[in-house]
Design an enzyme around this catalytic site. Structure first.
Site, PDB file in Angstrom:
ATOM      1  N   CYS A 264       0.833  -1.198   0.000  1.00 36.46           N
ATOM      2  CA  CYS A 264       0.000   0.000   0.000  1.00 36.46           C
ATOM      3  C   CYS A 264       0.876   1.259   0.000  1.00 36.46           C
ATOM      4  O   CYS A 264       1.760   1.390  -0.840  1.00 36.46           O
ATOM      5  CB  CYS A 264      -0.961  -0.042   1.186  1.00 36.46           C
ATOM      6  SG  CYS A 264      -2.206   1.266   1.182  1.00 36.46           S
ATOM      7  N   VAL A 265       0.675   2.171   0.949  1.00 30.55           N
ATOM      8  CA  VAL A 265       1.473   3.399   0.964  1.00 30.55           C
ATOM      9  C   VAL A 265       2.936   3.093   1.266  1.00 30.55           C
ATOM     10  O   VAL A 265       3.833   3.853   0.877  1.00 30.55           O
ATOM     11  CB  VAL A 265       0.884   4.413   1.969  1.00 30.55           C
ATOM     12  CG1 VAL A 265       1.020   3.930   3.399  1.00 30.55           C
ATOM     13  CG2 VAL A 265       1.538   5.776   1.828  1.00 30.55           C
TER      14      VAL A 265
END
Length: 578
Positions: A315-316
């Site tokens: 993800c991030v």
């Protein structure tokens, strides 16, 4: 029933008194104001053209007249096809009474007619920009999900039967849970999605053996204990998102991606991010790169003697890893030799519904809020993620908890989901502006330390995993981002969504995956030609990893070399709750 009604009135009185105390936060949230303004623009669009407004109202009236006629026929014992039917995957109206009882069938169909009519109004509104339309669609979905007749006792036949069967005891239990959840949210309702007593980090979650071998202000670095006599020479560094805790990859021994990797002979290191507070307000994206990934690579080198690592970002965490790859490519300090990106965006053109929160006005409001404390509360992001799927992640729990009076069962994924972390002001502001608002990384315009970053200069092999039903990093967005790199990218599409599509162990796989060769052309064309493989994508990924660096060496034990143990996994940072 009378006794339970009395207890319910008493509990309602307590709740009302608590709500009216000065300590309870009052006033509408910024999101509510933004929703009103956005839907107001849609209304203005229609009101400026009276003839189109009359046409739209006439269409709604005709649909309801048709529904009245159909309901009348049903009351006479005739079988009639529905005027409006729920979507096949809509479980809100699964109880037989929604279709067999004319009264509730009318309520259901009336709700569906009105909802779809409102959706058409947003879709057909003239004179509004696409971002405003996107926001209006998102906020309308929140409103219509909230107003569903399935959410209210008087309009839900299943809830009426349930309440009568329990003589109202369910409402008393539900209000008690409501009071507890209001207290847990410090005056704001924090809807429980799982039994919080069913899990404990280090006891039945995040239990893969290992040692914390490095710590600074932002990270603890965990090295996991080997389970094989030999391991791959090249160590693997995992960069999880800092929006949630790393143990999504180590839920329990049966689901743990980390344990599985260790069992395959990988020397696994994993970053555990600090849960920041006001002391970390100035920690920006560059800090997370240097004190996070780069510091971790230094520590991995000290522990193993290796100067190069493979890295995986989720993800991030994957976005940060991609930024680090671009920085290493720009400076010539290439220490990551292959990268795995799990449900990661580097191009935010098609970033999905989270873009609703990322315009200049709203980002300024978030920055103002963060400026007061130096961080953004974890609950804000958790609420945003839940709003992406309100009919799955919000209202079923409201109904089950507070009307049916049923405490949710213990579910590890939702326990992790509720264990959100705070975000430093400087970091989050940079992320929102450079990624969601301006898309600078994809455009080659992101600058850190006076260095312009260009993903085209990243030539190392990249394994880029997307999932078909991802609401956070949509498959199309990940596909488009794959084209931004300058080297070979193996784009793989897994079944399910952002979490379940990643956590899909080979021993009990729930979903398959698709592979289709080079990333080129349109996503739909790639998918049409892609080959579907049943089962988990994990073994496919391992073969990809082995192809990059097959050499093996004797197993390495954590904490016994240049980096002594600072304590057992999962460490201390992961235990700090927001």
């Amino acid at each position: 029933m009378s006794r339970n009604a009395g207890q319910l009135v008493e509990a309602l009185g307590r709740s009302a008194a608590r709500y009216l105390t000065p300590e309870t936060p009052a006033g509408a949230s910024p999101e509510v104001g933004e929703m009103v303004r956005t839907l107001g623009k849609v209304a203005e669009s229609w009101l400026t053209d009276p003839s189109r407004t009359v046409e739209a109202q006439t269409r709604l009236s005709q649909d309801f007249l048709t529904l009245w006629g159909s309901t009348y026929q049903k009351l006479q014992g005739q079988q009639t096809p529905p005027v409006a039917a729920p979507e096949p995957r809509d479980n809100r109206f699964a109880h037989p009474d929604w279709s067999e009882n004319p009264y509730f069938d009318f309520i259901k169909q009336g709700y569906l007619i009105a909802t779809r009519w409102a959706e058409d109004l947003v879709e057909d509104a003239e004179g509004i920009d696409e971002h405003t339309r996107h926001k209006a669609q998102f906020y309308l979905r929140q409103v219509t999900s909230m107003l569903s007749p399935s959410n209210f006792l008087a309009t839900n036949p299943e809830l009426i039967r349930h309440t009568l069967a329990e003589n109202g005891a369910n409402l008393v239990r539900g209000l008690k849970m409501y009071e507890e959840d209001m207290q847990a949210g410090n005056g704001a309702l924090r809807v429980r999605q799982t039994d919080p007593t069913g899990f404990e980090v280090g006891r039945n979650m995040a239990v893969t053996p290992g040692e914390v071998v490095f710590r600074n202000d932002l990270i603890e670095l965990i090295q996991y204990a080997p389970t094989t006599e030999t391991v791959f020479k090249r160590p693997l560094l995992i960069v999880p998102p800092w929006i949630n805790k790393f143990y999504i990859l180590d839920l329990n021994p049966q689901k743990s991606f980390i344990k599985w990797m260790v069992d395959q002979g990988l020397t696994v290191f994993c970053i555990s991010w600090v849960n920041p507070d006001e002391r970390h307000a100035e920690k920006d994206f560059e800090s997370y790169m240097n004190e996070g990934i780069e510091a971790a690579i230094d520590a991995v080198g000290a522990a193993t003697g290796e100067t190069e690592v493979a890295a995986a970002g989720y993800c991030v965490g994957g976005t940060l890893l991609a930024v680090t790859l671009a920085m290493q490519a720009a400076t010539g300090r290439k220490r990551i030799t292959s990268a795995t990106l799990l449900t990661t965006q580097v191009d935010f053109t098609h970033a999905g519904d989270l873009k609703v929160f990322a315009d200049e006005e709203q980002i300024k409001q978030v920055e103002k809020t963060m400026g007061e404390r130096g961080y953004l509360e974890g609950a804000r992001m958790a609420n945003a993620f839940n709003m992406l799927r309100p009919n799955d992640l919000i209202w079923p729990y409201v109904v089950n908890n507070y009307i049916k009076g049923k405490a949710p069962s213990a579910f590890d994924l939702l326990y992790w989901n509720s264990d959100a972390t705070r975000m430093p002001a400087a970091n989050h502001s940079f992320y929102l502006r450079n990624c969601y608002l301006e898309n600078n990384l994809a455009k080659g315009r992101m600058v850190l330390s006076n260095v312009r970053l260009d993903l085209k200069r990243v030539k190392i092999p990249v394994f880029n995993l997307a999932t078909r039903e991802d609401h956070i990093a949509p498959a199309l967005s990940v596909f488009k981002g794959s084209k931004r790199f300058g080297g070979t990218v193996d784009y793989v599409l897994a079944g399910s969504g952002h979490i379940a599509g990643v956590v899909n162990p080979p021993a009990k796989p729930k979903y398959g995956f698709w592979t289709g060769g080079p990333v080129k052309g349109k996503f739909e064309e790639w998918l049409e030609k892609a080959a579907e493989t049943p089962g988990s994508w994990w073994p496919y990924w391992l073969r990809w990893m082995e192809a990059q660096a097959p050499e093996r060496v004797p197993a390495r034990s954590p904490g016994g070399g240049a980096l002594p143990s600072l304590g057992p996994a999962p460490g201390t940072y992961v235990r700090v709750r927001s």
